[in-house]
Design an enzyme around this catalytic site. Structure first.
Site, mmCIF file in Angstrom:
data_model
loop_
_atom_site.group_PDB
_atom_site.id
_atom_site.type_symbol
_atom_site.label_atom_id
_atom_site.label_comp_id
_atom_site.label_asym_id
_atom_site.label_seq_id
_atom_site.Cartn_x
_atom_site.Cartn_y
_atom_site.Cartn_z
ATOM 1 N N LYS A 63 8.408 1.627 -5.267
ATOM 2 C CA LYS A 63 8.334 0.422 -5.582
ATOM 3 C C LYS A 63 8.687 0.212 -7.105
ATOM 4 C CE LYS A 63 5.346 -2.120 -2.740
ATOM 5 N NZ LYS A 63 4.159 -2.978 -2.461
ATOM 6 N N GLU A 71 -7.804 1.786 -8.413
ATOM 7 C CA GLU A 71 -6.982 2.419 -7.224
ATOM 8 C C GLU A 71 -7.341 3.505 -6.407
ATOM 9 O OE1 GLU A 71 -4.345 0.248 -6.444
ATOM 10 O OE2 GLU A 71 -4.195 -0.984 -8.215
ATOM 11 N N LYS A 128 -1.572 7.728 -0.393
ATOM 12 C CA LYS A 128 -0.528 6.700 -0.613
ATOM 13 C C LYS A 128 0.891 7.221 0.031
ATOM 14 C CE LYS A 128 1.723 3.449 -3.557
ATOM 15 N NZ LYS A 128 1.996 2.901 -4.794
ATOM 16 N N ARG A 183 1.618 -0.523 4.944
ATOM 17 C CA ARG A 183 1.681 -0.527 3.363
ATOM 18 C C ARG A 183 0.777 -1.769 3.083
ATOM 19 N NH1 ARG A 183 6.505 1.637 -0.282
ATOM 20 N NH2 ARG A 183 5.216 1.516 -2.409
HETATM 21 N N1 GLY Z 1 1.082 -0.545 -5.148
HETATM 22 C C1 GLY Z 1 1.129 -0.652 -3.824
HETATM 23 C C2 GLY Z 1 2.395 -0.021 -3.231
HETATM 24 O O1 GLY Z 1 3.002 0.684 -3.832
HETATM 25 O O2 GLY Z 1 2.737 -0.397 -2.099
#
Ligand code: GLY
Length: 361
Positions: A141, A183, A223, A237
């Site tokens: 992102k 996070e 992630k 996501r």
């Molecule tokens: N920060 C959340 C994402 O990368 O989806």
């Protein structure tokens, strides 16, 4: 050194993550320098010490290094224009590489500049904050703020790589470590109950550097798995937004009221509020809620606002969240510790109750 690979569906899109100590000095061995016509560095001035080390390691001359005043304010049309101008002035071509050095705002801005310059050139992030290590630099992102809305203009384009040198944390204030740790706690809450238990065992600034490498690796792995399953945020996501709906409203209101609150502090309070919402919505039990709240607290993160913020103002900021669809707020809530559900609608009364719940005791 630990490594992870992010493989998304698009062809030619493999992102390598390197995690460990002294990686900046190992850059020549990690980067395939010969594959690039030119290498430039774009860095946050606050991370200049690391940018200089990167320049030294990769032998990038001064004229190919751009330093800018970093932070969220740099994520503007003017900030983007300055990076594009630099890339054009030094005549980067399609086979050039941009190294971004700094925190999350840097990877957002530089990642977007690289993703749009010549329709996209290679970019490798060298994040220097814990928040950027475990969140911003992973997943592709990027973007800028526009019209008063965070990340309104942006893209999802995977970087060519992410070099997470844990030694960069040595210059980071404790408050910034806490900010990034929110996070990490989130990753446990949405995906892995035993990881949540592990990372909330003690105050987050007390972890030894070696333990942090493992923690950063596990968070990046969580992630990575989410991004691989749903790169463009059609479903899974969205679970990474847990704590961020209320969190972004807090950040917006704190800015308006001149209150200093980091992203991680806002997200930690947001996670407490959204866990309360999960409880009131019948998704988790009272004891699960208590476990979440005491875990966040044990990690040294806040679960209440430092000063009262008006519920009505927070509520109206929620209405402008860019995750909303058709004007309705869509929530990511917990189904249990370690599992989240997305696109949940919640009644107005419960939303207001949760915003009251996070007010100072
Ligand atoms: N920060 C959340 C994402 O990368 O989806």
């Amino acid at each position: 050194m630990r490594t992870l690979t992010v493989n998304v569906a698009r062809v030619d899109c493999v992102c390598q993550l390197w995690i460990g100590h002294k990686l900046i000095q190992r850059l020549p061995e990690l980067l395939n320098r010969a594959a690039y016509t030119k290498v430039a560095i774009v860095a946050d001035r606050g991370a200049e010490v690391w940018a200089r080390r990167v320049a030294e390691a990769v032998k990038v001359e001064n004229s190919l290094v751009m330093l800018f005043e970093g932070g969220e304010r740099a994520k503007s049309v003017e900030g983007l224009d300055a990076v594009w101008r630099f890339l054009a002035d030094i005549e980067l071509d399609r086979k050039s590489l941009v190294l971004s050095v700094g925190g999350g705002a840097t990877s957002d801005l530089v990642g977007f500049a690289a993703a749009t310059y010549m329709r996209g050139i290679a970019c490798i992030h060298i994040p220097t904050t814990l928040l950027a290590h475990v969140d911003a630099s992973v997943g592709g992102k990027s973007g800028i703020n526009y019209n008063g809305i965070k990340n309104l203009i942006g893209s999802i384009a995977q970087p060519a790589g992410v070099v997470i040198d844990v030694d960069t944390l040595s210059t980071l204030p404790k408050r910034e470590i806490r900010s990034g740790f929110a996070e990490i706690v989130k990753h446990g809450l949405i995906q892995d109950a035993s990881y949540f238990e592990h990372v909330t065992r003690k105050e987050c600034t007390d972890w030894a550097s070696e333990d942090l490498v493992q923690i950063i690796h596990r968070s990046c792995e969580i992630k990575r798995d989410v991004v691989q399953a749903d790169e463009t945020e059609q479903g899974l996501r969205k679970t990474l937004n847990f704590g961020h709906t209320i969190g972004h409203a807090i950040e917006g209101q704190a800015l308006t009221c001149g209150i200093s609150i980091t992203h991680g502090e806002a997200v930690a309070i947001g996670m407490a509020g959204e866990s309360y919402l999960s409880y009131r919505g019948g998704r988790i039990s009272r004891s699960e809620l208590e476990t979440v709240v005491s875990g966040i607290t044990q990690a040294g993160l806040p679960v209440k606002l430092p000063v009262a913020l008006p519920v009505t103002a927070l509520r109206s900021t929620l209405a402008h969240d860019k995750k909303n669809v058709g004007g309705a707020v869509k929530w990511t809530l917990l189904d249990r510790i370690g599992q989240a559900a997305f696109d949940i609608s919640v009644s107005e009364d419960l939303i207001l109750d949760s915003l009251n719940e996070i007010q100072p005791g």
